[in-house]
Design a protein around this motif. Structure first.
Motif, mmCIF file in Angstrom:
data_model
loop_
_atom_site.group_PDB
_atom_site.id
_atom_site.type_symbol
_atom_site.label_atom_id
_atom_site.label_comp_id
_atom_site.label_asym_id
_atom_site.label_seq_id
_atom_site.Cartn_x
_atom_site.Cartn_y
_atom_site.Cartn_z
ATOM 1 N N GLN A 202 4.652 15.459 2.804
ATOM 2 C CA GLN A 202 4.345 14.918 1.483
ATOM 3 C C GLN A 202 2.864 14.570 1.384
ATOM 4 O O GLN A 202 2.303 13.952 2.279
ATOM 5 N N VAL A 203 2.218 14.964 0.293
ATOM 6 C CA VAL A 203 0.814 14.645 0.058
ATOM 7 C C VAL A 203 0.746 13.505 -0.944
ATOM 8 O O VAL A 203 1.240 13.619 -2.079
ATOM 9 N N VAL A 204 0.164 12.381 -0.527
ATOM 10 C CA VAL A 204 0.105 11.200 -1.378
ATOM 11 C C VAL A 204 -1.166 10.436 -1.049
ATOM 12 O O VAL A 204 -1.588 10.385 0.105
ATOM 13 N N ASP A 205 -1.774 9.837 -2.052
ATOM 14 C CA ASP A 205 -2.997 9.061 -1.792
ATOM 15 C C ASP A 205 -2.640 7.641 -1.380
ATOM 16 O O ASP A 205 -1.518 7.163 -1.587
ATOM 17 N N SER A 206 -3.619 6.951 -0.831
ATOM 18 C CA SER A 206 -3.397 5.626 -0.273
ATOM 19 C C SER A 206 -2.933 4.626 -1.326
ATOM 20 O O SER A 206 -2.026 3.820 -1.076
ATOM 21 N N GLU A 207 -3.520 4.654 -2.491
ATOM 22 C CA GLU A 207 -3.174 3.691 -3.535
ATOM 23 C C GLU A 207 -1.722 3.873 -3.994
ATOM 24 O O GLU A 207 -0.967 2.902 -4.150
ATOM 25 N N THR A 208 -1.313 5.139 -4.205
ATOM 26 C CA THR A 208 0.063 5.408 -4.637
ATOM 27 C C THR A 208 1.053 5.045 -3.540
ATOM 28 O O THR A 208 2.156 4.546 -3.811
ATOM 29 N N LEU A 209 0.656 5.259 -2.294
ATOM 30 C CA LEU A 209 1.543 5.021 -1.160
ATOM 31 C C LEU A 209 1.724 3.525 -0.870
ATOM 32 O O LEU A 209 2.845 3.072 -0.631
ATOM 33 N N GLY A 210 0.627 2.791 -0.928
ATOM 34 C CA GLY A 210 0.753 1.391 -0.532
ATOM 35 C C GLY A 210 -0.374 0.512 -1.025
ATOM 36 O O GLY A 210 -0.784 -0.416 -0.311
ATOM 37 N N GLY A 211 -0.881 0.755 -2.218
ATOM 38 C CA GLY A 211 -1.952 -0.068 -2.762
ATOM 39 C C GLY A 211 -1.439 -1.359 -3.382
ATOM 40 O O GLY A 211 -0.229 -1.550 -3.587
ATOM 41 N N ALA A 212 -2.356 -2.247 -3.715
ATOM 42 C CA ALA A 212 -1.978 -3.552 -4.259
ATOM 43 C C ALA A 212 -1.254 -3.422 -5.593
ATOM 44 O O ALA A 212 -0.264 -4.121 -5.869
ATOM 45 N N ARG A 213 -1.725 -2.513 -6.454
ATOM 46 C CA ARG A 213 -1.088 -2.352 -7.765
ATOM 47 C C ARG A 213 0.350 -1.847 -7.614
ATOM 48 O O ARG A 213 1.266 -2.338 -8.299
ATOM 49 N N MET A 214 0.543 -0.879 -6.718
ATOM 50 C CA MET A 214 1.893 -0.364 -6.511
ATOM 51 C C MET A 214 2.826 -1.468 -6.022
ATOM 52 O O MET A 214 3.953 -1.634 -6.525
#
Length: 519
Positions: A202-214
């Motif tokens: 799976q290709v996912v960026d850091s923010e989508t994977l586990g950022g503060a907003r998420m």
């Protein structure tokens, strides 16, 4: 002469150094010590624990100053708290074996003193080259998270603020706390983007994977999302202010004194006690004429009543028998101290141990008088004590004397040492001679007898190696002491320790019982 370690301590406080600090700033983040300075009511009141952890260790990996984590006690919003802050300038805040040990010691101190725990999280997780020494055992990485869960159940406040990386198993620490803050740009996940791609494609960026907003809006994992370190710390201070009021605390000033006489082979320990204890309260010495190589008595420090057990360093003359050497525990002094420790437990008084001990008396007369029996009695009552114990090592801490006067193995709430302290199973000269004899015998068994020159070289090598291991910094690197303090700090540090140790007094102490005593 008393060594001055202050310049070296300052280097340790620089963590990974100027380049690593610049990298942290480039990410828009403060360093761990900059965060502490903003968090604390008064940074000058900060009392650091474990600064020397990992000193001269992990050199093959470039070292790990202070084990890559900062721990200590300070005041936040007028509350005494224990802070554990990852230092991302040291290997991205990764956990070395000594990092784990340091965090566990800090957690234990917080639990025993019932101090709220604040975690400033910024860590890349386990230092992988040493993962086998960090991961699986009962006193390894997982024990930290077990403690988080147990402390929460016990009602010990824990607040975590993620201000950088928080990955892999380390992600459980903040989530197991009572309240969780997180800054923008930080990452909280069990596996980062690269590992996710490798594991499941799976290709996912850091923010989508586990950022503060998420985590604030989707997973619901965090309680407060903050734009940066400064606002996060401000919120953290407000949260601490909501905790129940701190017990009263009496600030204590140090009284300057000349410590050099107390580094000599012989001195009257009562003179040292006079520099430390409250001057307006008498020292009521217990059995003053009996067992004189241990001085016991009742005193006050910061207004609190305490018991004292201290090595007498000068030679003494018993009423019946030969002169006794200072710093040595004899049958009569061991019996006296054991009885005194029992009395302190009956009276619910904390006990302060001042160690400068060569060990127990040896020889035919001592053995026939029952030195092992008397020593076992002292060890038994200290091991079973339920009152707070605090230990200060000013000089030697050798052999079973370390155990009998509440060394690290006997659960002191705090254990401090002067720069002149020395740790070893026996004194340097005796140990060097013994180790040299072993080496010479090994050479002789191999068919070679060393000549005088080689013998002297071996002797110097053995002495140098043993001296390095006796250095108090060697002990502090392995957390056998919580802090190396200068003599002029002694009164204020011990006063802080006594008052913190009495914080949980609203919780009843266990009943005092001993094991079988040989009489």
């Amino acid at each position: 002469m008393i060594p001055d370690f202050r310049a070296e301590e300052e280097r340790l406080r620089q963590g990974g150094g100027a380049t690593a600090i610049a990298r942290q700033h480039a990410k828009g983040r403060l360093t761990a010590r900059e965060r502490l300075a903003r968090l604390l009511d008064d940074p000058n009141d900060w009392f650091e624990l474990g600064l020397w952890a990992a000193w001269n260790m992990y050199t093959e990996w470039g070292g790990a100053p202070a084990a890559g984590v900062i721990t200590g006690i300070g005041r936040v919003a007028q509350h005494h708290v224990l802070v554990i802050a990852n230092d991302a300038t040291v290997k991205a805040g990764a956990f070395f074996p000594m990092t784990v040990k340091k965090v566990l010691r800090a957690q234990r101190i917080a639990r025993e003193q019932h101090l709220p725990l604040l975690y400033l999280v910024d860590s890349a997780g386990v230092f992988l080259p040493l993962q086998d020494e960090v991961f699986p055992d009962e006193d390894d990485f997982g024990r930290i998270f077990r403690n988080n869960a147990v402390f929460s159940a016990e009602g010990l406040p824990q607040i975590a603020a993620i201000m950088g990386n928080c990955v892999a198993g380390g992600a459980y620490l903040p989530v197991l706390c009572d309240t969780l803050l997180m800054t923008e740009g930080s990452g909280l996940y069990l596996a980062g983007p690269a590992l996710v791609k490798a594991a499941i494609g799976q290709v996912v960026d850091s923010e989508t994977l586990g950022g503060a907003r998420m985590h604030a809006a989707i997973s619901g994992t965090i309680d407060f999302r903050e734009p940066d370190d400064i606002t996060c710390i401000a919120r953290l201070r407000r949260l601490v202010a909501n905790l129940p009021a701190d017990p009263p605390f009496t600030p204590v000033s140090d009284r300057p004194f000349d410590a050099e006489p107390f580094t000599q082979p012989e001195y009257d320990v009562r003179d040292l006690l006079a520099c430390i204890l409250d001057p307006d309260a008498p020292f009521d010495e217990y059995k003053a004429e009996y067992g004189q190589t241990l001085v016991c008595g009742f005193a006050r420090l910061a207004g609190q009543p305490i018991g004292i057990v201290a090595n007498q360093r000068k030679r003494v003359k018993p009423a019946d028998g030969p002169i006794q050497f200072g710093g040595v525990i004899y049958v009569d002094s061991a019996d006296k101290a054991a009885r005194f420790v029992m009395d302190c437990n009956q009276m619910r008084l904390p006990i302060m141990f001042l160690q400068n001990v060569n060990g127990f008396m040896v020889g035919r007369e001592a053995e026939q008088a029952g030195i092992i029996r008397a020593g076992a009695k002292l060890v038994n009552v200290i091991a079973n004590s339920v009152v707070p114990k605090i230990t200060l090592i000013t000089g030697g801490s050798f052999g079973a004397g370390n155990y009998a006067l509440c060394g690290k193995a006997f659960d002191p709430r705090f254990i401090f040492a002067w720069p002149t302290a020395q740790y070893a199973v026996m004194g340097g000269e005796q140990a060097a001679d013994t180790l040299l004899d072993i080496q010479v015998q090994a050479l002789q068994r191999a068919g070679r007898t060393p000549d005088a020159t080689e013998l002297e070289q071996l002797r110097q090598q053995v002495r140098q190696a043993y001296a390095q291991q006796m250095d108090v910094r060697y002990a502090a690197a392995r957390l056998w002491v919580d802090a190396i303090i200068r003599p002029e700090q002694t009164r204020s540090v011990l006063a802080l320790a006594v008052q913190l140790a009495l914080r949980p007094q609203h919780r009843p102490l266990s009943s005092f019982r001993t094991g079988v005593l040989q009489v």
